[in-house]
Write an enzyme that holds these catalytic residues in place. Structure first.
Site, PDB file in Angstrom:
ATOM      1  N   LEU A   1       0.855  -1.180   0.000  1.00 50.89           N
ATOM      2  CA  LEU A   1       0.000   0.000   0.000  1.00 50.89           C
ATOM      3  C   LEU A   1       0.897   1.237   0.000  1.00 50.89           C
ATOM      4  O   LEU A   1       1.510   1.582   1.014  1.00 50.89           O
ATOM      5  CB  LEU A   1      -0.913  -0.012   1.229  1.00 50.89           C
ATOM      6  CG  LEU A   1      -1.885   1.150   1.408  1.00 50.89           C
ATOM      7  CD1 LEU A   1      -2.797   1.285   0.200  1.00 50.89           C
ATOM      8  CD2 LEU A   1      -2.706   0.962   2.681  1.00 50.89           C
ATOM      9  N   ASP A   2       0.980   1.889  -1.158  1.00 53.52           N
ATOM     10  CA  ASP A   2       1.876   3.034  -1.324  1.00 53.52           C
ATOM     11  C   ASP A   2       1.101   4.216  -1.877  1.00 53.52           C
ATOM     12  O   ASP A   2       1.528   4.871  -2.815  1.00 53.52           O
ATOM     13  CB  ASP A   2       3.036   2.653  -2.258  1.00 53.52           C
ATOM     14  CG  ASP A   2       4.144   3.694  -2.246  1.00 53.52           C
ATOM     15  OD1 ASP A   2       4.240   4.448  -1.273  1.00 53.52           O
ATOM     16  OD2 ASP A   2       4.889   3.757  -3.243  1.00 53.52           O
ATOM     17  N   ALA A   3      -0.050   4.486  -1.294  1.00 56.07           N
ATOM     18  CA  ALA A   3      -0.916   5.560  -1.784  1.00 56.07           C
ATOM     19  C   ALA A   3      -1.086   6.679  -0.759  1.00 56.07           C
ATOM     20  O   ALA A   3      -1.812   7.635  -1.014  1.00 56.07           O
ATOM     21  CB  ALA A   3      -2.294   4.999  -2.144  1.00 56.07           C
TER      22      ALA A   3
ATOM     23  N   ARG B   1       7.507   8.969  -3.265  1.00 53.70           N
ATOM     24  CA  ARG B   1       7.192   7.569  -3.524  1.00 53.70           C
ATOM     25  C   ARG B   1       8.258   7.026  -4.458  1.00 53.70           C
ATOM     26  O   ARG B   1       8.493   7.558  -5.529  1.00 53.70           O
ATOM     27  CB  ARG B   1       5.807   7.444  -4.170  1.00 53.70           C
ATOM     28  CG  ARG B   1       5.446   6.010  -4.490  1.00 53.70           C
ATOM     29  CD  ARG B   1       4.101   5.919  -5.171  1.00 53.70           C
ATOM     30  NE  ARG B   1       3.068   6.447  -4.331  1.00 53.70           N
ATOM     31  CZ  ARG B   1       1.962   6.971  -4.807  1.00 53.70           C
ATOM     32  NH1 ARG B   1       1.746   7.080  -6.088  1.00 53.70           N
ATOM     33  NH2 ARG B   1       1.033   7.421  -3.990  1.00 53.70           N
TER      34      ARG B   1
END
Length: 537
Positions: free
Chosen positions: A365-367, A536
């Protein structure tokens, strides 16, 4: 008004003025978010501040316009339109400079954007507020109630057109400068139309001058001092402002002015942002690295993380990225190639998980962002959905931007506790030795694992991973009862997430991104990068 009357209806000049003022005021309000967000973020305080300033400015304009409406004429409305167009040119040309200057003011972080919004959008919105009372005074309708109601209706219809047109048509297709030019020229054209058929020489000269001013402002672009490097690509997407910037050998993707992905053009295998190495921690926690066969990344950015997994491991990788233009930029500038092993889905992460029944061994989960966390990806309901989509021994890895302790750690503690209510074990890792806001990594396992720091260190020594995780293991943080206290932290839920309030203490704090260094740099060059909302990898 019946159908026949509607077909034969011809709007008067004041009615056209009200309609155009509604289009422009609401269009500028939507555009304001895109202009201000890169400097101050698009969190609730920025959006709420924009709404507040526009409403105050319109109210003052209505009030002053009403006091002066007795002497209103079409020509006066035309001059108001021209004056507004001049200020639109100022917004187009000098917005970046004004944003940079006002950002240095000593204000609490939640109010930091207000001076910029007032300076950029207060005057034109105030001027547009004069149009409605002037139009009501000049209306041919009988009675005050009928005249004012007619004006309100036309202004509201114009606002609907301005809001929908800017959101769904203009922003996805054009730059901020081009949209500003459209609004400015629309105001100039309306000003000219209000003075027809007897246009004075003074009006003609002024209209031509303002139109040329708008063209020059839009053509030359905003005044700015870009310290980041060479901008090789820039566009506005339906979701954000996208830029690709080259600084020496490092290429960086910026979204709304914040760093999201970076690659070393000379050494693509280098993790430019050190925390992206931590994405490989689940490979230590899996019973065997070969057990991880299906991986899902929620959030693509430059796709450096998904590509890294696809190249290093024998896995298939799905990526959910809601912004198709970000994916297109990753293909052109970050070497993304979709294959049988790496597939891309244009969707919201939660909606994608709801629609699929494919089990994943690892979900990354990289949001999350510093000040723009999608709350629906933080709640216990979402974590339950993730757990259902993971295999029995699957793993969730979440990149959370927060302080590890003290002021600014509220969101991290709440996210930890929320994940802890769903997953048997949750592990956390800091990415910087400082207590500043940073990328804190949370790893949750779908079955009971009970790893200690020593267990992870032993696995790191024993396994033949291409990524050395010694530093990541050293930055392990113990759970509740020792370093991390979450007893008072809320469990985030769909009906009462409260994420904005949890992010509030981080606003204005120094944000540290640890970077690795290339062979041409000394170890001392790999420092922290402050004051960046998100990065990111």
């Amino acid at each position: 008004m019946d159908g026949r009357s509607l077909v034969s209806y011809r709007p008067t000049k004041p009615e056209i003025a009200v309609f155009v003022s509604g289009i422009t005021s609401m269009g500028l309000e939507i555009l304001a978010v895109r202009i201000v967000a890169p400097q101050f973020g698009s969190h609730i305080y920025t959006v709420g501040g924009i709404l507040t300033v526009f409403l105050i400015a319109l109210s003052l304009g209505y009030w002053q316009g009403g006091k002066r409406a007795a002497g209103a004429t079409d020509r006066q409305m035309g001059w108001i339109m021209l004056a507004t167009a001049v200020y639109v040119a100022v917004v187009v040309y000098a917005s970046d400079l004004l944003l940079a200057q006002t950002s240095t003011l000593a204000l609490p972080p939640r109010y930091a954007s207000l001076p910029a919004v007032v300076a950029l959008f207060g005057p034109p919105t105030y001027l547009l507020g004069f149009i409605s009372p002037y139009a009501a005074e000049l209306s041919s309708k009988q009675g005050t109630g009928e005249a004012s109601g007619h004006v309100y209706a036309l202004g509201t219809i114009g606002s609907i057109v301005g809001s929908a047109g800017t959101t769904f048509v203009l922003i996805p297709a054009l730059t901020i400068e081009e949209i500003g030019l459209i609004f400015g020229l629309l105001l100039v054209a309306t000003a000219v139309g209000l003075t027809l058929p007897s246009v004075s020489r003074k009006s003609v000269v002024a209209s031509v001058f303002v139109a040329l001013l708008l063209v020059v402002a839009a053509g030359s672009g905003p005044v700015a001092f870009d310290y980041r490097g060479d901008v090789v690509h820039e566009t506005g997407t339906p979701h954000q402002q996208l830029e690709i910037v080259d600084d020496g050998d490092v290429r960086t993707m910026y979204l709304d002015g914040s760093r999201h992905s970076a690659i070393d053009l000379e050494n693509p295998d280098r993790h430019v942002f050190a925390y992206t190495k931590y994405f490989h921690l689940p490979m230590l926690m899996a019973a065997d690295e070969d057990d991880v066969e299906r991986v899902l990344f929620v959030g693509g950015g430059g796709y450096t993380g998904p590509q890294d997994f696809e190249e290093r491991y024998d896995v298939t990788v799905d990526v959910v990225e809601i912004d198709t233009e970000v994916t297109a930029a990753a293909e052109e500038y970050f070497g993304l190639e979709t294959t049988d092993e790496l597939d891309v889905h244009a969707a919201d992460g939660r909606q994608f998980l709801q629609s699929t029944d494919e089990p994943y061994d690892l979900i990354v989960l990289d949001a999350y962002k510093h000040d723009q966390v999608p709350f629906h990806l933080t709640t216990v309901e979402f974590m339950e959905l993730v757990s259902d989509r993971l295999s029995d021994d699957g793993i969730l890895h979440a990149n959370v931007v927060s302080s590890p302790s003290g002021a600014g750690s509220e969101f991290y503690h709440a996210q930890y506790r929320t994940m802890e209510t769903v997953f048997p074990d949750v592990y956390s890792f800091r990415t910087s030795d400082s207590s500043a806001v940073q990328n804190v990594q949370l790893v949750a396992t779908n079955d009971e694992t009970g790893f200690t720091q020593a267990d992870l260190a032993e696995r790191n020594d024993a396994r033949t991973l291409e990524v050395d995780l010694e530093e990541a293991v050293d930055n392990y943080m113990a759970g509740p009862g020792s370093e991390l206290e979450t007893d008072d932290a809320p469990v985030l839920r769909d009906d009462r997430g409260g994420v904005d309030g949890l992010l509030d203490p981080m606003l204005g704090q120094r944000y540290v991104i640890e970077e690795t260094y290339s062979q041409n740099e000394s170890a001392s060059a790999a420092g922290s990068v402050p004051l960046e909302p998100i990065a990111r990898g």
